[in-house]
Design an enzyme around this catalytic site. Structure first.
Site, PDB file in Angstrom:
ATOM      1  N   VAL A  44       0.830  -1.208   0.000  1.00 13.55           N
ATOM      2  CA  VAL A  44       0.000   0.000   0.000  1.00 13.55           C
ATOM      3  C   VAL A  44       0.865   1.259   0.000  1.00 13.55           C
ATOM      4  O   VAL A  44       0.421   2.327  -0.440  1.00 13.55           O
ATOM      5  CB  VAL A  44      -0.949  -0.016   1.220  1.00 13.55           C
ATOM      6  N   LYS A  45       2.100   1.150   0.460  1.00 13.08           N
ATOM      7  CA  LYS A  45       2.961   2.332   0.577  1.00 13.08           C
ATOM      8  C   LYS A  45       3.405   2.879  -0.773  1.00 13.08           C
ATOM      9  O   LYS A  45       3.921   4.006  -0.843  1.00 13.08           O
ATOM     10  CB  LYS A  45       4.172   1.997   1.440  1.00 13.08           C
ATOM     11  N   ASP A  46       3.198   2.122  -1.846  1.00 17.74           N
ATOM     12  CA  ASP A  46       3.481   2.678  -3.170  1.00 17.74           C
ATOM     13  C   ASP A  46       2.653   3.939  -3.414  1.00 17.74           C
ATOM     14  O   ASP A  46       3.098   4.880  -4.078  1.00 17.74           O
ATOM     15  CB  ASP A  46       3.157   1.658  -4.263  1.00 17.74           C
ATOM     16  N   ALA A  49       4.227   6.838  -1.562  1.00 17.11           N
ATOM     17  CA  ALA A  49       5.475   7.213  -2.229  1.00 17.11           C
ATOM     18  C   ALA A  49       5.194   8.084  -3.444  1.00 17.11           C
ATOM     19  O   ALA A  49       5.820   9.140  -3.634  1.00 17.11           O
ATOM     20  CB  ALA A  49       6.246   5.958  -2.631  1.00 17.11           C
TER      21      ALA A  49
END
Length: 336
Positions: A44-46, A49
């Site tokens: 999910v951190k894409d 970012a």
């Protein structure tokens, strides 16, 4: 051509919602997991970012194809997203990570060319804490500091993408959303998007042991108790800026301890073929709790944050689990 996207940057998002059969059958509700492990960087951190880097581009601090450096302090997944996104546009990434994070995430960061800086685990108030180290490094290098915990571009990315996707995928039939918080960007952004469309949707923060966010939601003051083997979620001493800005949108919080988290991780993998990490297991356990509180006939959505392979040396290591007094499933015992 329909269905063709442009590289890493175009491939982030539009992940499917997966109906979680066992959780749904156990509660009489529809429990749906947003398959964020299907993003190109694997988590999910894409989304955070990209949101942070797009904001830096809009401000002229980063230019595609020109030299640039991004520094971030992270438990691993945001660093992976930043490093891959930076690679795609010709930038350098310097990623500061506590040395206690899973070996698999550290190896992956090295593999994708991040300048990895490992630091001992320290309290958030300590100058040696990984976030504080990353801030100083950015200043020393004259680089962009991603600052995922307090950079509003994090939550805005989820407000613009994750929340509307959930709304569209459920045709607006979502009664509750729950997920754990590290930076709080996912919960805050999705909460804003869903509450704007359906004010009655219930937003519930899921918290592991050792985190003070449950008490912060209920009393306004963080109070950390216990511990957890999960990585990248929970905050002991303060609510990050992204989360604090959404405080009025959070309806409740639930505590999920490690045994309940592990039960969901193992059941999802062995019974449904969905292989996820600890934060996703915690989220599913929280969704089940919320569904039971609401009663049958409701739809609860949660986040499947990343895949299990990033935690093989911990979650799927019987010696590691037994050393912490945690249960191991029969199939793991049989495998040794």
């Amino acid at each position: 051509m329909d269905g063709v996207v442009d590289g890493f940057w175009g491939a982030v998002g539009n992940t499917p919602l997966i109906r979680l059969r066992r959780a749904s059958e156990a509660t009489g509700c529809e429990i749906l997991g947003k398959a964020e492990f299907m993003n190109p960087g694997g988590s999910v951190k894409d989304r955070a970012a990209l949101g942070i880097l797009k904001a830096a581009m809009a401000e002229g601090r980063l230019v595609p194809g020109q030299a640039g450096t991004i520094v971030e302090g992270t438990a691993g997944n945001t660093g992976i997203g930043i490093a891959l996104a930076a690679n795609a546009l010709g930038w350098r990434s310097v990623i500061v990570v506590p040395e206690t994070q899973s070996r698999e995430k550290l190896d992956y960061l090295r593999m994708i060319g991040a300048d990895l800086r490992l630091v001992p685990p320290k309290p958030a108030s300590d100058p040696g804490h990984y976030v504080n180290v990353s801030r100083r490094l950015a200043e020393e290098l004259g680089a962009v500091w991603a600052n995922q915990f307090d950079n509003p571009a994090n939550a805005l990315a989820h407000e613009a993408t994750t929340g509307p996707e959930i709304w569209d995928q459920t045709d607006g039939r979502v009664d509750a959303f729950t997920c754990a918080c590290g930076t709080g960007g996912t919960l805050a952004g999705v909460a804003r998007a869903l509450k704007a469309r359906k004010p009655g949707v219930r937003i519930v923060l899921a918290d592991p042991g050792g985190s003070g966010l449950l008490d912060w939601v209920k009393t306004g003051t963080p109070k950390a108790e216990g511990s957890s083997i999960t990585e990248g979620i929970g905050q002991a001493a303060r609510a990050p800026g992204n989360l604090a800005q959404a405080r009025d949108l959070i309806d409740d919080a639930v505590r999920i301890e490690d045994p309940a988290m592990l039960e969901q991780v193992f059941d999802l993998q062995m019974q449904e073929g969905i292989s996820v990490g600890g934060s996703a297991g915690l989220n599913v356990a929280a969704a089940i709790r919320v569904a039971r509180d609401l009663g049958p006939g409701h739809t609860v959505v949660t986040i499947l944050c990343d895949g299990a392979a990033r935690y093989q040396s911990k979650l799927f290591n019987p010696a590691f689990l037994r050393g912490r007094g945690l249960p191991t499933p029969p199939w793991m015992d049989a495998a040794g």
